[in-house]
Motif scaffolding. Structure first.
Motif, PDB file in Angstrom:
ATOM      1  N   ASP A   6       7.659  68.647  26.840  1.00 54.33           N
ATOM      2  CA  ASP A   6       6.380  69.085  26.278  1.00 54.33           C
ATOM      3  C   ASP A   6       5.480  67.881  26.025  1.00 54.33           C
ATOM      4  O   ASP A   6       4.297  67.910  26.354  1.00 54.33           O
ATOM      5  N   ASP A   7       6.022  66.820  25.444  1.00 53.87           N
ATOM      6  CA  ASP A   7       5.239  65.620  25.171  1.00 53.87           C
ATOM      7  C   ASP A   7       4.742  64.990  26.472  1.00 53.87           C
ATOM      8  O   ASP A   7       3.588  64.579  26.564  1.00 53.87           O
ATOM      9  N   ASP A   8       5.615  64.913  27.475  1.00 53.49           N
ATOM     10  CA  ASP A   8       5.218  64.368  28.773  1.00 53.49           C
ATOM     11  C   ASP A   8       4.065  65.179  29.349  1.00 53.49           C
ATOM     12  O   ASP A   8       3.084  64.622  29.852  1.00 53.49           O
ATOM     13  N   ARG A   9       4.196  66.483  29.305  1.00 51.54           N
ATOM     14  CA  ARG A   9       3.164  67.367  29.854  1.00 51.54           C
ATOM     15  C   ARG A   9       1.836  67.155  29.127  1.00 51.54           C
ATOM     16  O   ARG A   9       0.780  67.061  29.751  1.00 51.54           O
ATOM     17  N   GLU A  10       1.886  67.050  27.801  1.00 54.65           N
ATOM     18  CA  GLU A  10       0.658  66.840  27.029  1.00 54.65           C
ATOM     19  C   GLU A  10       0.032  65.489  27.350  1.00 54.65           C
ATOM     20  O   GLU A  10      -1.193  65.387  27.521  1.00 54.65           O
ATOM     21  N   LEU A  11       0.852  64.442  27.432  1.00 53.04           N
ATOM     22  CA  LEU A  11       0.330  63.113  27.754  1.00 53.04           C
ATOM     23  C   LEU A  11      -0.250  63.083  29.168  1.00 53.04           C
ATOM     24  O   LEU A  11      -1.314  62.495  29.399  1.00 53.04           O
ATOM     25  N   LEU A  12       0.420  63.716  30.096  1.00 55.79           N
ATOM     26  CA  LEU A  12      -0.058  63.764  31.473  1.00 55.79           C
ATOM     27  C   LEU A  12      -1.379  64.529  31.550  1.00 55.79           C
ATOM     28  O   LEU A  12      -2.325  64.085  32.209  1.00 55.79           O
ATOM     29  N   ARG A  13      -1.447  65.650  30.862  1.00 54.79           N
ATOM     30  CA  ARG A  13      -2.680  66.445  30.836  1.00 54.79           C
ATOM     31  C   ARG A  13      -3.826  65.636  30.234  1.00 54.79           C
ATOM     32  O   ARG A  13      -4.939  65.627  30.758  1.00 54.79           O
ATOM     33  N   GLU A  14      -3.542  64.922  29.156  1.00 55.42           N
ATOM     34  CA  GLU A  14      -4.570  64.089  28.530  1.00 55.42           C
ATOM     35  C   GLU A  14      -5.043  63.003  29.491  1.00 55.42           C
ATOM     36  O   GLU A  14      -6.239  62.742  29.625  1.00 55.42           O
ATOM     37  N   PHE A  15      -4.103  62.369  30.177  1.00 55.16           N
ATOM     38  CA  PHE A  15      -4.473  61.328  31.130  1.00 55.16           C
ATOM     39  C   PHE A  15      -5.320  61.894  32.262  1.00 55.16           C
ATOM     40  O   PHE A  15      -6.336  61.306  32.651  1.00 55.16           O
ATOM     41  N   ARG A  29       5.727  53.544  28.895  1.00 61.06           N
ATOM     42  CA  ARG A  29       6.743  53.049  27.939  1.00 61.06           C
ATOM     43  C   ARG A  29       7.927  53.997  27.861  1.00 61.06           C
ATOM     44  O   ARG A  29       9.074  53.571  27.768  1.00 61.06           O
ATOM     45  N   ARG A  30       7.647  55.258  27.919  1.00 62.64           N
ATOM     46  CA  ARG A  30       8.683  56.271  27.787  1.00 62.64           C
ATOM     47  C   ARG A  30       9.635  56.300  28.987  1.00 62.64           C
ATOM     48  O   ARG A  30      10.817  56.606  28.840  1.00 62.64           O
ATOM     49  N   HIS A  31       9.115  55.984  30.185  1.00 60.88           N
ATOM     50  CA  HIS A  31       9.906  56.170  31.402  1.00 60.88           C
ATOM     51  C   HIS A  31      10.182  54.897  32.188  1.00 60.88           C
ATOM     52  O   HIS A  31      10.851  54.953  33.220  1.00 60.88           O
ATOM     53  N   VAL A  32       9.685  53.764  31.738  1.00 55.28           N
ATOM     54  CA  VAL A  32       9.821  52.545  32.529  1.00 55.28           C
ATOM     55  C   VAL A  32      11.285  52.150  32.736  1.00 55.28           C
ATOM     56  O   VAL A  32      11.665  51.723  33.830  1.00 55.28           O
ATOM     57  N   VAL A  35      12.852  54.421  35.465  1.00 60.55           N
ATOM     58  CA  VAL A  35      12.370  54.081  36.805  1.00 60.55           C
ATOM     59  C   VAL A  35      12.960  52.747  37.259  1.00 60.55           C
ATOM     60  O   VAL A  35      13.445  52.621  38.385  1.00 60.55           O
ATOM     61  N   TYR A  36      12.942  51.763  36.382  1.00 61.02           N
ATOM     62  CA  TYR A  36      13.467  50.445  36.757  1.00 61.02           C
ATOM     63  C   TYR A  36      14.958  50.514  37.098  1.00 61.02           C
ATOM     64  O   TYR A  36      15.394  49.944  38.097  1.00 61.02           O
ATOM     65  N   SER A  37      15.742  51.217  36.289  1.00 64.86           N
ATOM     66  CA  SER A  37      17.178  51.279  36.566  1.00 64.86           C
ATOM     67  C   SER A  37      17.454  52.040  37.862  1.00 64.86           C
ATOM     68  O   SER A  37      18.331  51.652  38.640  1.00 64.86           O
ATOM     69  N   ALA A  73       9.263  68.625  35.871  1.00 62.29           N
ATOM     70  CA  ALA A  73       9.703  67.565  34.961  1.00 62.29           C
ATOM     71  C   ALA A  73       9.206  66.223  35.479  1.00 62.29           C
ATOM     72  O   ALA A  73       9.456  65.865  36.641  1.00 62.29           O
ATOM     73  N   LEU A  74       8.492  65.505  34.642  1.00 65.69           N
ATOM     74  CA  LEU A  74       7.959  64.207  35.041  1.00 65.69           C
ATOM     75  C   LEU A  74       9.084  63.249  35.422  1.00 65.69           C
ATOM     76  O   LEU A  74       8.967  62.510  36.400  1.00 65.69           O
ATOM     77  N   ALA A  75      10.176  63.267  34.685  1.00 66.31           N
ATOM     78  CA  ALA A  75      11.297  62.374  34.998  1.00 66.31           C
ATOM     79  C   ALA A  75      11.817  62.642  36.406  1.00 66.31           C
ATOM     80  O   ALA A  75      12.130  61.712  37.149  1.00 66.31           O
ATOM     81  N   GLY A  76      11.895  63.879  36.798  1.00 61.38           N
ATOM     82  CA  GLY A  76      12.336  64.221  38.148  1.00 61.38           C
ATOM     83  C   GLY A  76      11.367  63.712  39.196  1.00 61.38           C
ATOM     84  O   GLY A  76      11.772  63.157  40.218  1.00 61.38           O
ATOM     85  N   TRP A  77      10.067  63.884  38.950  1.00 63.15           N
ATOM     86  CA  TRP A  77       9.048  63.387  39.869  1.00 63.15           C
ATOM     87  C   TRP A  77       9.157  61.870  40.006  1.00 63.15           C
ATOM     88  O   TRP A  77       9.095  61.332  41.112  1.00 63.15           O
ATOM     89  N   LEU A  78       9.345  61.198  38.885  1.00 60.52           N
ATOM     90  CA  LEU A  78       9.456  59.739  38.901  1.00 60.52           C
ATOM     91  C   LEU A  78      10.683  59.282  39.690  1.00 60.52           C
ATOM     92  O   LEU A  78      10.613  58.308  40.446  1.00 60.52           O
ATOM     93  N   LEU A  79      11.799  59.961  39.523  1.00 57.98           N
ATOM     94  CA  LEU A  79      13.020  59.572  40.235  1.00 57.98           C
ATOM     95  C   LEU A  79      12.896  59.789  41.741  1.00 57.98           C
ATOM     96  O   LEU A  79      13.317  58.932  42.530  1.00 57.98           O
ATOM     97  N   VAL A  80      12.321  60.900  42.151  1.00 56.71           N
ATOM     98  CA  VAL A  80      12.120  61.156  43.579  1.00 56.71           C
ATOM     99  C   VAL A  80      11.160  60.127  44.160  1.00 56.71           C
ATOM    100  O   VAL A  80      11.397  59.561  45.234  1.00 56.71           O
ATOM    101  N   THR A  81      10.090  59.860  43.444  1.00 60.66           N
ATOM    102  CA  THR A  81       9.102  58.881  43.905  1.00 60.66           C
ATOM    103  C   THR A  81       9.718  57.493  43.975  1.00 60.66           C
ATOM    104  O   THR A  81       9.464  56.735  44.921  1.00 60.66           O
ATOM    105  N   THR A  82      10.554  57.152  43.007  1.00 64.57           N
ATOM    106  CA  THR A  82      11.241  55.856  43.013  1.00 64.57           C
ATOM    107  C   THR A  82      12.088  55.713  44.267  1.00 64.57           C
ATOM    108  O   THR A  82      12.094  54.667  44.915  1.00 64.57           O
ATOM    109  N   ARG A  83      12.783  56.759  44.616  1.00 64.95           N
ATOM    110  CA  ARG A  83      13.631  56.716  45.822  1.00 64.95           C
ATOM    111  C   ARG A  83      12.796  56.441  47.069  1.00 64.95           C
ATOM    112  O   ARG A  83      13.140  55.585  47.882  1.00 64.95           O
ATOM    113  N   TYR A  84      11.697  57.173  47.220  1.00 71.23           N
ATOM    114  CA  TYR A  84      10.858  56.987  48.407  1.00 71.23           C
ATOM    115  C   TYR A  84      10.207  55.608  48.443  1.00 71.23           C
ATOM    116  O   TYR A  84      10.171  54.963  49.495  1.00 71.23           O
ATOM    117  N   VAL A  85       9.703  55.154  47.322  1.00 75.84           N
ATOM    118  CA  VAL A  85       9.066  53.832  47.273  1.00 75.84           C
ATOM    119  C   VAL A  85      10.101  52.748  47.596  1.00 75.84           C
ATOM    120  O   VAL A  85       9.822  51.829  48.374  1.00 75.84           O
TER     121      VAL A  85
END
Length: 93
Positions: A6-15, A29-32, A35-37, A73-85
């Protein structure tokens, strides 16, 4: 649904709606560490390359934030994107 999602969704919507840098910074800060690991695993432990992957993933997040579907889920999007990058950067090396 979890509070973190919920917090991720709200922050993403605000951005997306206001381009608020502080909302984006909180997401980073929440997901770095996640993603790095994940990047570090994808690039066989190369710390410098993992940092490049991490930076590229968050640049893509800033560019594509509006395309992330509601409920995804933002975390899922980040992990998939990390793999491709990571795959693209390793291939380019």
């Amino acid at each position: 649904m979890s509070i973190a999602m919920d917090d991720d969704r709200e922050l993403l919507r605000e951005f997306v709606t206001t381009r608020a840098g502080d909302a984006f910074a909180r997401l980073v800060r929440r997901h770095v560490n996640l993603v790095y690991s994940a990047a570090r695993r994808q690039v066989a432990g190369d710390a410098a390359l993992a940092e490049d992957v991490t930076q590229a993933v968050f640049v893509l997040l800033a560019e594509k934030a509006a395309t992330i579907r509601e409920g995804e889920a933002l975390a899922g999007w980040l992990l998939v994107t990390t793999r491709y990058v990571a795959l693209n950067l390793v291939r380019a090396e």
